[in-house]
Design a protein around this motif. Structure first.
Motif, PDB file in Angstrom:
ATOM      1  N   ARG A 292       0.833  -1.207   0.000  1.00 29.08           N
ATOM      2  CA  ARG A 292       0.000   0.000   0.000  1.00 29.08           C
ATOM      3  C   ARG A 292       0.872   1.264   0.000  1.00 29.08           C
ATOM      4  O   ARG A 292       0.620   2.210  -0.738  1.00 29.08           O
ATOM      5  CB  ARG A 292      -0.939  -0.006   1.208  1.00 29.08           C
ATOM      6  CG  ARG A 292      -1.940   1.121   1.211  1.00 29.08           C
ATOM      7  CD  ARG A 292      -3.007   1.026   2.306  1.00 29.08           C
ATOM      8  NE  ARG A 292      -2.635   0.331   3.516  1.00 29.08           N
ATOM      9  CZ  ARG A 292      -2.956  -0.950   3.792  1.00 29.08           C
ATOM     10  NH1 ARG A 292      -3.630  -1.669   2.929  1.00 29.08           N
ATOM     11  NH2 ARG A 292      -2.598  -1.498   4.932  1.00 29.08           N
ATOM     12  N   GLU A 293       1.927   1.262   0.812  1.00 23.96           N
ATOM     13  CA  GLU A 293       2.811   2.431   0.885  1.00 23.96           C
ATOM     14  C   GLU A 293       3.531   2.663  -0.452  1.00 23.96           C
ATOM     15  O   GLU A 293       3.644   3.796  -0.909  1.00 23.96           O
ATOM     16  CB  GLU A 293       3.824   2.262   2.015  1.00 23.96           C
ATOM     17  CG  GLU A 293       4.627   3.508   2.276  1.00 23.96           C
ATOM     18  CD  GLU A 293       5.474   3.418   3.527  1.00 23.96           C
ATOM     19  OE1 GLU A 293       6.635   3.863   3.463  1.00 23.96           O
ATOM     20  OE2 GLU A 293       4.976   2.930   4.561  1.00 23.96           O
ATOM     21  N   LEU A 294       4.005   1.595  -1.068  1.00 22.56           N
ATOM     22  CA  LEU A 294       4.667   1.738  -2.362  1.00 22.56           C
ATOM     23  C   LEU A 294       3.693   2.219  -3.428  1.00 22.56           C
ATOM     24  O   LEU A 294       4.030   3.073  -4.255  1.00 22.56           O
ATOM     25  CB  LEU A 294       5.312   0.413  -2.776  1.00 22.56           C
ATOM     26  CG  LEU A 294       6.553   0.027  -1.976  1.00 22.56           C
ATOM     27  CD1 LEU A 294       6.889  -1.436  -2.197  1.00 22.56           C
ATOM     28  CD2 LEU A 294       7.735   0.918  -2.336  1.00 22.56           C
ATOM     29  N   ARG A 295       2.488   1.701  -3.411  1.00 18.90           N
ATOM     30  CA  ARG A 295       1.485   2.142  -4.385  1.00 18.90           C
ATOM     31  C   ARG A 295       1.137   3.603  -4.167  1.00 18.90           C
ATOM     32  O   ARG A 295       1.052   4.389  -5.118  1.00 18.90           O
ATOM     33  CB  ARG A 295       0.220   1.286  -4.301  1.00 18.90           C
ATOM     34  CG  ARG A 295      -0.825   1.715  -5.342  1.00 18.90           C
ATOM     35  CD  ARG A 295      -2.078   0.874  -5.278  1.00 18.90           C
ATOM     36  NE  ARG A 295      -2.766   0.931  -4.004  1.00 18.90           N
ATOM     37  CZ  ARG A 295      -3.548   1.939  -3.620  1.00 18.90           C
ATOM     38  NH1 ARG A 295      -3.726   2.996  -4.382  1.00 18.90           N
ATOM     39  NH2 ARG A 295      -4.160   1.878  -2.444  1.00 18.90           N
ATOM     40  N   ASN A 296       0.962   4.002  -2.914  1.00 17.66           N
ATOM     41  CA  ASN A 296       0.656   5.398  -2.622  1.00 17.66           C
ATOM     42  C   ASN A 296       1.794   6.322  -3.046  1.00 17.66           C
ATOM     43  O   ASN A 296       1.555   7.417  -3.546  1.00 17.66           O
ATOM     44  CB  ASN A 296       0.324   5.584  -1.148  1.00 17.66           C
ATOM     45  CG  ASN A 296      -1.025   5.005  -0.780  1.00 17.66           C
ATOM     46  OD1 ASN A 296      -1.893   4.842  -1.629  1.00 17.66           O
ATOM     47  ND2 ASN A 296      -1.206   4.667   0.479  1.00 17.66           N
TER      48      ASN A 296
END
Length: 82
Positions: A10-14
């Motif tokens: 999720r953090e990488l996608r964000n």
């Protein structure tokens, strides 16, 4: 505390400023897979982790802990001790 795979994805996608659909497309995965990973419903297999890692390399500087967590999961799947 160790970052979960779901949190890391999720953090990488964000960091990429992408929707789940766009991120999935760039990683050559289904949006259902990305959504499942982020919601803790599914664990990515080794191939999926490698795809996510490969695409997310360009965002590693923005979220090094998340990128390291993905690398750690790959090492674990390969049998390396982390």
């Amino acid at each position: 505390m160790c970052m979960s795979t779901a949190q890391a994805i999720r953090e990488l996608r964000n960091a990429s400023l992408m929707s789940q659909q766009a991120f999935a497309t760039h990683c050559n995965l289904s949006v259902r897979a990305i959504a499942g990973y982020e919601s803790y419903d599914r664990e990515p297999d080794l191939e999926s982790l490698i795809k996510i890692k490969h695409y997310s390399l360009k965002f590693a500087d923005q979220c090094p802990k998340a990128y390291a967590a993905i690398c750690d999961r790959i090492d674990e799947r390969l049998g390396f001790h982390v």
